[in-house]
Design a protein around this motif. Structure first.
Motif, short mmCIF file in Angstrom:
data_model
loop_
_atom_site.label_atom_id
_atom_site.label_comp_id
_atom_site.label_asym_id
_atom_site.label_seq_id
_atom_site.Cartn_x
_atom_site.Cartn_y
_atom_site.Cartn_z
N VAL A 1 4.31 24.26 16.36
CA VAL A 1 4.73 25.40 15.55
C VAL A 1 6.16 25.81 15.91
CG1 VAL A 1 4.29 27.83 15.00
CG2 VAL A 1 2.39 26.21 15.14
N TRP A 2 6.43 25.94 17.21
CA TRP A 2 7.78 26.31 17.65
C TRP A 2 7.97 25.94 19.11
CZ3 TRP A 2 9.70 30.36 21.00
CH2 TRP A 2 11.09 30.45 20.99
N ASP A 3 9.17 25.53 19.44
CA ASP A 3 9.54 25.23 20.82
C ASP A 3 10.98 25.70 21.02
OD1 ASP A 3 8.64 22.99 23.20
OD2 ASP A 3 10.73 23.59 23.09
N SER A 4 11.21 26.41 22.09
CA SER A 4 12.54 26.95 22.37
C SER A 4 13.52 25.88 22.82
CB SER A 4 12.44 28.00 23.47
OG SER A 4 12.04 27.39 24.70
N GLY A 5 13.00 24.73 23.23
CA GLY A 5 13.85 23.78 23.95
C GLY A 5 13.98 24.27 25.38
N THR A 6 14.71 23.54 26.18
CA THR A 6 14.90 23.94 27.57
C THR A 6 15.92 25.06 27.65
OG1 THR A 6 14.37 21.71 28.32
CG2 THR A 6 15.53 23.13 29.88
N LEU A 7 15.50 26.17 28.27
CA LEU A 7 16.37 27.34 28.44
C LEU A 7 16.91 27.34 29.85
CD1 LEU A 7 14.09 30.03 26.74
CD2 LEU A 7 15.94 28.69 25.72
N GLY A 8 18.16 27.03 29.99
CA GLY A 8 18.79 26.99 31.30
C GLY A 8 19.16 25.57 31.67
N TYR A 9 19.97 25.46 32.71
CA TYR A 9 20.53 24.18 33.12
C TYR A 9 20.51 24.08 34.63
CZ TYR A 9 23.97 20.50 33.84
OH TYR A 9 24.60 19.34 34.24
N ASP A 10 20.21 22.88 35.13
CA ASP A 10 20.45 22.63 36.54
C ASP A 10 21.08 21.24 36.66
OD1 ASP A 10 18.52 20.53 37.35
OD2 ASP A 10 16.99 22.05 37.07
N ALA A 11 21.83 21.04 37.71
CA ALA A 11 22.63 19.81 37.86
C ALA A 11 21.78 18.56 37.99
CB ALA A 11 23.55 19.95 39.06
N ILE A 12 20.56 18.67 38.45
CA ILE A 12 19.70 17.50 38.65
C ILE A 12 18.98 17.11 37.37
CG2 ILE A 12 17.68 16.62 39.89
CD1 ILE A 12 18.62 18.41 42.24
N ASP A 13 18.34 18.07 36.73
CA ASP A 13 17.51 17.77 35.57
C ASP A 13 18.17 18.04 34.23
OD1 ASP A 13 15.29 16.93 37.11
OD2 ASP A 13 14.81 19.02 37.52
N GLY A 14 19.32 18.67 34.23
CA GLY A 14 20.01 18.95 32.98
C GLY A 14 19.44 20.17 32.29
N GLY A 15 19.33 20.09 30.98
CA GLY A 15 18.89 21.23 30.17
C GLY A 15 20.04 21.66 29.30
N THR A 16 20.08 22.92 28.98
CA THR A 16 21.15 23.48 28.17
C THR A 16 21.70 24.72 28.88
OG1 THR A 16 21.74 24.48 26.05
CG2 THR A 16 19.48 24.77 26.76
N PRO A 17 23.00 24.93 28.84
CA PRO A 17 23.53 26.12 29.49
C PRO A 17 23.20 27.41 28.74
CG PRO A 17 25.29 24.88 28.44
CD PRO A 17 24.04 24.06 28.32
N ASP A 18 22.60 27.30 27.57
CA ASP A 18 22.23 28.49 26.79
C ASP A 18 20.82 28.93 27.19
OD1 ASP A 18 21.90 30.51 25.00
OD2 ASP A 18 22.09 29.27 23.21
N PRO A 19 20.69 30.10 27.82
CA PRO A 19 19.37 30.54 28.26
C PRO A 19 18.61 31.36 27.21
CG PRO A 19 21.01 32.04 29.09
CD PRO A 19 21.75 30.97 28.31
N VAL A 20 19.05 31.31 25.95
CA VAL A 20 18.48 32.18 24.91
C VAL A 20 17.97 31.34 23.74
CG1 VAL A 20 18.98 34.07 23.31
CG2 VAL A 20 20.09 34.01 25.55
N SER A 21 16.80 31.72 23.21
CA SER A 21 16.27 31.09 22.01
C SER A 21 15.43 32.12 21.26
CB SER A 21 15.42 29.87 22.35
OG SER A 21 15.03 29.19 21.17
N SER A 22 15.44 32.03 19.93
CA SER A 22 14.69 32.98 19.10
C SER A 22 13.72 32.25 18.20
CB SER A 22 15.66 33.79 18.23
OG SER A 22 16.51 34.56 19.04
N THR A 23 12.58 32.88 17.97
CA THR A 23 11.60 32.32 17.05
C THR A 23 12.17 32.30 15.63
OG1 THR A 23 10.59 34.47 16.62
CG2 THR A 23 9.64 33.17 18.42
N PRO A 24 11.68 31.41 14.78
CA PRO A 24 12.10 31.43 13.38
C PRO A 24 11.65 32.73 12.71
CG PRO A 24 10.83 29.43 13.88
CD PRO A 24 10.75 30.32 15.07
N LYS A 25 12.43 33.20 11.76
CA LYS A 25 12.07 34.43 11.05
C LYS A 25 10.94 34.21 10.06
CE LYS A 25 16.56 36.59 11.51
NZ LYS A 25 17.68 37.23 10.84
N ASP A 26 10.62 32.98 9.75
CA ASP A 26 9.60 32.70 8.74
C ASP A 26 8.24 32.32 9.34
OD1 ASP A 26 10.29 30.20 9.70
OD2 ASP A 26 10.56 29.29 7.71
N LEU A 27 8.00 32.62 10.62
CA LEU A 27 6.68 32.35 11.18
C LEU A 27 5.64 33.15 10.40
CD1 LEU A 27 7.11 32.38 15.07
CD2 LEU A 27 6.54 30.43 13.63
#
Length: 132
Positions: A83-109
């Motif tokens: 239904v929805w996944d934020s993706g990885t919120l945050g980053y670390d040098a070993i495992d990566g991720g995204t430097p953006d720690p923010v995600s929002s649900t879709p408005k059409d849920l």
């Protein structure tokens, strides 16, 4: 961890959930009282999740799963329902991720109750509700 199937009041209208110290606040199933109640948003609005643990190089996700999304960590690992996944919120040098720690649900849920977990720390569980 308390079972997700336990009836919880929905008393918090919120626009955001903070992920801090391995808890989703509000809405974490491990919390009691008002902060453990699922937040609600109105259909057409988003609920924004912010990973406040990023400063400690801790990554999280918000991944929906079918209710009740309970069970033990090892025997009943939650399954994402797509239904929805934020993706990885945050980053670390070993495992990566995204430097953006923010995600929002879709408005059409669609209107309804949603359970979720952290793919990285699957013992973390929460719920939110979309209301008309």
């Amino acid at each position: 961890m308390p079972a997700a199937s336990i009836a919880r009041a929905v008393t918090i209208t919120a626009s955001g959930v903070t992920i801090s110290n391995f808890l989703y606040v509000p809405g974490d199933l491990g919390l009691s009282g008002e902060q453990g109640n699922p937040p609600r948003v109105h259909h057409g609005e988003s609920l924004t999740f912010v990973n406040a643990d990023q400063s400690a190089d801790i990554r999280h996700s918000v991944t929906t799963c079918n209710l009740p999304c309970d069970g033990t960590y090892v025997g009943n690992y939650p399954w994402a329902n797509g239904v929805w996944d934020s993706g990885t919120l945050g980053y670390d040098a070993i495992d990566g991720g995204t430097p953006d720690p923010v995600s929002s649900t879709p408005k059409d849920l669609p209107v309804g109750r949603y359970a979720y977990f952290c793919r990285i720390h699957p013992w973390m569980r929460g719920q939110f509700e979309v209301v008309p």
